[in-house]
Design a protein around this motif. Structure first.
Motif, PDB file in Angstrom:
ATOM      1  N   ILE A   5       8.664  92.589  23.003  1.00  0.00           N
ATOM      2  CA  ILE A   5       7.934  91.419  23.186  1.00  0.00           C
ATOM      3  C   ILE A   5       7.383  91.346  24.736  1.00  0.00           C
ATOM      4  O   ILE A   5       6.208  90.914  24.846  1.00  0.00           O
ATOM      5  CB  ILE A   5       8.710  89.997  22.849  1.00  0.00           C
ATOM      6  CG1 ILE A   5       9.136  89.938  21.711  1.00  0.00           C
ATOM      7  CG2 ILE A   5       8.205  88.830  23.467  1.00  0.00           C
ATOM      8  CD1 ILE A   5      10.189  88.825  21.171  1.00  0.00           C
ATOM      9  N   LEU A   6       8.236  91.714  25.455  1.00  0.00           N
ATOM     10  CA  LEU A   6       7.784  91.740  27.052  1.00  0.00           C
ATOM     11  C   LEU A   6       6.799  92.334  27.075  1.00  0.00           C
ATOM     12  O   LEU A   6       5.723  92.462  27.869  1.00  0.00           O
ATOM     13  CB  LEU A   6       9.167  92.270  27.918  1.00  0.00           C
ATOM     14  CG  LEU A   6       9.160  91.672  29.242  1.00  0.00           C
ATOM     15  CD1 LEU A   6       8.911  90.278  29.536  1.00  0.00           C
ATOM     16  CD2 LEU A   6      10.464  92.365  29.881  1.00  0.00           C
ATOM     17  N   ALA A  27       2.418  86.208  18.878  1.00  0.00           N
ATOM     18  CA  ALA A  27       3.245  86.209  17.584  1.00  0.00           C
ATOM     19  C   ALA A  27       2.256  87.040  16.608  1.00  0.00           C
ATOM     20  O   ALA A  27       2.697  87.825  16.034  1.00  0.00           O
ATOM     21  CB  ALA A  27       3.868  84.939  17.109  1.00  0.00           C
ATOM     22  N   HIS A  28       0.924  86.801  16.567  1.00  0.00           N
ATOM     23  CA  HIS A  28       0.296  87.045  15.648  1.00  0.00           C
ATOM     24  C   HIS A  28       0.010  88.723  16.023  1.00  0.00           C
ATOM     25  O   HIS A  28      -0.185  89.481  15.051  1.00  0.00           O
ATOM     26  CB  HIS A  28      -1.147  86.354  15.727  1.00  0.00           C
ATOM     27  CG  HIS A  28      -2.210  87.065  14.989  1.00  0.00           C
ATOM     28  ND1 HIS A  28      -2.257  87.048  13.553  1.00  0.00           N
ATOM     29  CD2 HIS A  28      -3.347  87.868  15.267  1.00  0.00           C
ATOM     30  CE1 HIS A  28      -3.574  87.465  12.998  1.00  0.00           C
ATOM     31  NE2 HIS A  28      -3.871  88.031  14.096  1.00  0.00           N
ATOM     32  N   GLU A  29      -0.177  89.041  17.301  1.00  0.00           N
ATOM     33  CA  GLU A  29      -0.381  90.395  17.608  1.00  0.00           C
ATOM     34  C   GLU A  29       0.845  91.409  17.255  1.00  0.00           C
ATOM     35  O   GLU A  29       0.572  92.416  16.857  1.00  0.00           O
ATOM     36  CB  GLU A  29      -0.498  90.495  18.980  1.00  0.00           C
ATOM     37  CG  GLU A  29      -1.855  90.205  19.431  1.00  0.00           C
ATOM     38  CD  GLU A  29      -2.868  91.392  19.321  1.00  0.00           C
ATOM     39  OE1 GLU A  29      -2.416  92.562  19.529  1.00  0.00           O
ATOM     40  OE2 GLU A  29      -4.161  91.031  18.983  1.00  0.00           O
ATOM     41  N   THR A  36      11.028  83.867  16.762  1.00  0.00           N
ATOM     42  CA  THR A  36      11.505  85.022  17.288  1.00  0.00           C
ATOM     43  C   THR A  36      11.488  85.125  18.690  1.00  0.00           C
ATOM     44  O   THR A  36      12.205  85.531  19.315  1.00  0.00           O
ATOM     45  CB  THR A  36      10.765  86.256  16.452  1.00  0.00           C
ATOM     46  OG1 THR A  36      11.065  86.065  15.062  1.00  0.00           O
ATOM     47  CG2 THR A  36      11.649  87.408  16.876  1.00  0.00           C
ATOM     48  N   ILE A  37      10.130  84.926  19.090  1.00  0.00           N
ATOM     49  CA  ILE A  37       9.836  84.902  20.568  1.00  0.00           C
ATOM     50  C   ILE A  37      10.795  84.001  21.348  1.00  0.00           C
ATOM     51  O   ILE A  37      11.286  84.248  22.419  1.00  0.00           O
ATOM     52  CB  ILE A  37       8.343  84.641  20.672  1.00  0.00           C
ATOM     53  CG1 ILE A  37       7.429  85.735  20.111  1.00  0.00           C
ATOM     54  CG2 ILE A  37       7.978  84.632  22.347  1.00  0.00           C
ATOM     55  CD1 ILE A  37       5.900  85.500  20.093  1.00  0.00           C
ATOM     56  N   TYR A  38      10.727  82.843  20.728  1.00  0.00           N
ATOM     57  CA  TYR A  38      11.551  81.577  21.554  1.00  0.00           C
ATOM     58  C   TYR A  38      12.940  82.059  21.669  1.00  0.00           C
ATOM     59  O   TYR A  38      13.810  81.515  22.249  1.00  0.00           O
ATOM     60  CB  TYR A  38      11.094  80.181  20.971  1.00  0.00           C
ATOM     61  CG  TYR A  38       9.876  79.794  21.336  1.00  0.00           C
ATOM     62  CD1 TYR A  38       9.634  79.624  22.662  1.00  0.00           C
ATOM     63  CD2 TYR A  38       8.850  79.534  20.436  1.00  0.00           C
ATOM     64  CE1 TYR A  38       8.349  78.967  23.195  1.00  0.00           C
ATOM     65  CE2 TYR A  38       7.619  78.784  21.054  1.00  0.00           C
ATOM     66  CZ  TYR A  38       7.509  78.698  22.050  1.00  0.00           C
ATOM     67  OH  TYR A  38       6.244  78.313  22.685  1.00  0.00           O
ATOM     68  N   SER A  39      13.526  82.920  20.430  1.00  0.00           N
ATOM     69  CA  SER A  39      14.846  83.258  20.683  1.00  0.00           C
ATOM     70  C   SER A  39      15.297  84.164  21.811  1.00  0.00           C
ATOM     71  O   SER A  39      16.332  84.278  22.160  1.00  0.00           O
ATOM     72  CB  SER A  39      15.302  83.744  19.251  1.00  0.00           C
ATOM     73  OG  SER A  39      14.717  85.144  19.232  1.00  0.00           O
TER      74      SER A  39
END
Length: 201
Positions: A5-6, A27-29, A36-39
């Protein structure tokens, strides 16, 4: 997943800017949910902060590697410029300008860290150049290092250097040549001219 993600966020920020890229875009990319990102990242500000500092340390380590090669100081500055621009993707998205505008506290933190890292690097570069006779022997090392750093930071100011007038890559070239022509000896000028001519071929 956190590193993925980073890395993807850093890539998107460099290409499109901090303001333009949303968590939905990321998220789309990646083909994952925003949940999931916010986790992994509390909010976008935290993501921007980590992406920025991650890139900063990556660039710092790359600069250390270039310095360890012990090239002549003029060539070293050109190598550092080329490396930094390649990692910042030639500043297509004006990332530093956006950072200053939308995340001013983070920009100030980053600037302080850059001063710590670059000050030592520049002082070392100037001293070595003086020792081997390619920089003038009467330079005030601290002044030259600090004026170079402050000038480099100001290149990201779009009020001073609007993108309608200046191509970012050319601007970096103009600035580095301007800096070096003010401090080189005739011997250093010969090396500088050779580098400039070879870059134009």
């Amino acid at each position: 997943m956190r590193n993925d993600i980073l890395n993807k966020a850093t890539d998107l920020f460099l290409n499109y800017g901090f303001k333009s890229v949303t968590m939905d875009d990321l998220a789309h990319e990646m083909g994952i949910s925003k949940k999931t990102i916010y986790s992994h990242f509390e909010n976008k500000t935290k993501l921007v902060e980590e992406a920025t500092m991650n890139l900063f340390w990556e660039i710092s380590n790359g600069i250390d590697h270039i310095i360890a090669l012990k090239k002549n100081p003029i060539e070293e500055l050109y190598e550092i410029k080329k490396f930094v621009m390649s990692r910042l993707k030639d500043e297509k998205a004006s990332t530093l300008y956006q950072l200053q505008k939308y995340y001013p506290r983070l920009f100030e933190t980053l600037k302080k860290k850059e001063i710590e890292v670059m000050q030592d690097c520049l002082v070392d570069n100037i001293r070595r150049g003086m020792e081997i006779g390619i920089y003038r022997e009467n330079l005030n090392v601290q002044f030259v290092a600090r004026i170079y750093f402050s000038g480099a930071i100001s290149l990201s100011d779009h009020d001073l250097f609007p993108v309608s007038l200046f191509n970012k890559v050319e601007l970096e070239d103009y600035f580095l040549e301007y800096h070096l022509r003010g401090i080189v000896t005739p011997k250093g000028r010969k090396i500088l001219n050779e580098i400039i001519n070879s870059n134009q071929e």
